[in-house]
Design a protein around this motif. Structure first.
Motif: not given
Ligand SMILES: O=c1ccn([C@@H]2O[C@H](COP(=O)(O)OP(=O)(O)O[C@H]3O[C@H](CO)[C@@H](O)[C@H](O)[C@H]3O)[C@@H](O)[C@H]2O)c(=O)[nH]1
Length: 202
Positions: A23-24, A26-28, A30-31, A33
Motif C-alpha cells: 500500500m505504501l 502505491w501511495l508513493d 500515486t500521491t 505521501l
C-alpha cells in the motif's frame, strides 16, 4: 538478507506486513505521501532505565518465554527443532535491541525529511544467534538453571535468518550498539524486577 531479497511471507503476520508495504508503494506512486519501511528482525530486550519491558499475557516469542521460565513463572522452555542444519542444530535469528530500533526510527525520520524519497531498511545486527545460545545466555545471566524441553520443529519456522543492514548503516548512519548479551541482560533485569509485569504498578 538484503532489502531486495524476494518477498515470501510464511505467516499471516508476515503477509500483513507485506500488504502494508504494498500500500505504501502505491501511495508513493500515486500521491505525494513518502514513507520509510523499517523491517525489524527479532525485536527484544528492555529499556536501559528498566522502565519498559515485555509484559505479555500470551506470547510465542523466545526471549520473553525464556525470561518467564527464569523468573519461575513457567515450568520450562521448549526448544522447537534440534535437527536444523546449523552448528548446534537449533534455528538462528538476528535479535536486535529495542533501543537500537528506537534510534533507527529517529534517524529514518530525519533522513526522510531531507530526501523525501520512499525506501525500506532492514534493521538487524547482522549477527545470528541460535535458540540454544539464547537459552544458555539466559541461564548464565540469570543464574537459574531452568528446565528445557526438546521439541520437534515449529511449523513454518525458517532455519536461519539474519539481516544485512548495510543500507541503513550507510544511508542513515545507524549502527546497532547492543549484542545478544545486552538484550538478555536488560530483559533479565526487567523481568526479575517485574515478575508480575506491570500489574503491581497499575
Ligand atoms: O518457545 C519457543 C519460542 C520460539 N522458539 C524458537 O526461537 C526462534 C525465535 O522465535 P520467535 O521469538 O517466535 O521469533 P520468530 O519465529 O523469528 O518470529 C519473528 O518473526 C515472525 C514473523 O515475522 C513474527 O511473527 C514474530 O513476532 C517475530 O518475533 C525460532 O527459531 C523459534 O522456533 C523456541 O524454540 N521456543
Amino acid at each position: 538478507m538484503t532489502e531486495d531479497a524476494p518477498f515470501g511471507p510464511e505467516s499471516v503476520y508476515g503477509e500483513t506486513k507485506l500488504m502494508v508495504e504494498t500500500m505504501l508503494r502505491w501511495l508513493d506512486k500515486t500521491t505525494s505521501l513518502k514513507s520509510t519501511s523499517l523491517r525489524y528482525f527479532n525485536a527484544s530486550g528492555a529499556s536501559l532505565d528498566n522502565k519498559i519491558g515485555e509484559d505479555w499475557r500470551i506470547t510465542g516469542n523466545l526471549i520473553p518465554l525464556v525470561m518467564k521460565a527464569a523468573v519461575g513463572k513457567t515450568e520450562s522452555v521448549k526448544i522447537f527443532g534440534t535437527d536444523y542444519p546449523t552448528p548446534d542444530g537449533t534455528a538462528i535469528r538476528d535479535y536486535i535491541h529495542v533501543v537500537d530500533l528506537a534510534t533507527a526510527h529517529v534517524q529514518a525520520l530525519e533522513s526522510l525529511a531531507k530526501t523525501n524519497q520512499s525506501t525500506a531498511y532492514n534493521l538487524g545486527t547482522g549477527v545470528g544467534s541460535s535458540v540454544k545460545e539464547v537459552v544458555d545466555t539466559a541461564k548464565r545471566i540469570s543464574g537459574v538453571d531452568f528446565k528445557v524441553e526438546l521439541e520437534p520443529r515449529r511449523a513454518g519456522d525458517p532455519v536461519a535468518i539474519w539481516a544485512d543492514s548495510s543500507k541503513a548503516q550507510s544511508e542513515l548512519n545507524w549502527k546497532p550498539q547492543y549484542t545478544l548479551e545486552d538484550i538478555v541482560r536488560t530483559a533479565w533485569k526487567w523481568h526479575s524486577t517485574h515478575p508480575n509485569g506491570y500489574t503491581e504498578e497499575q
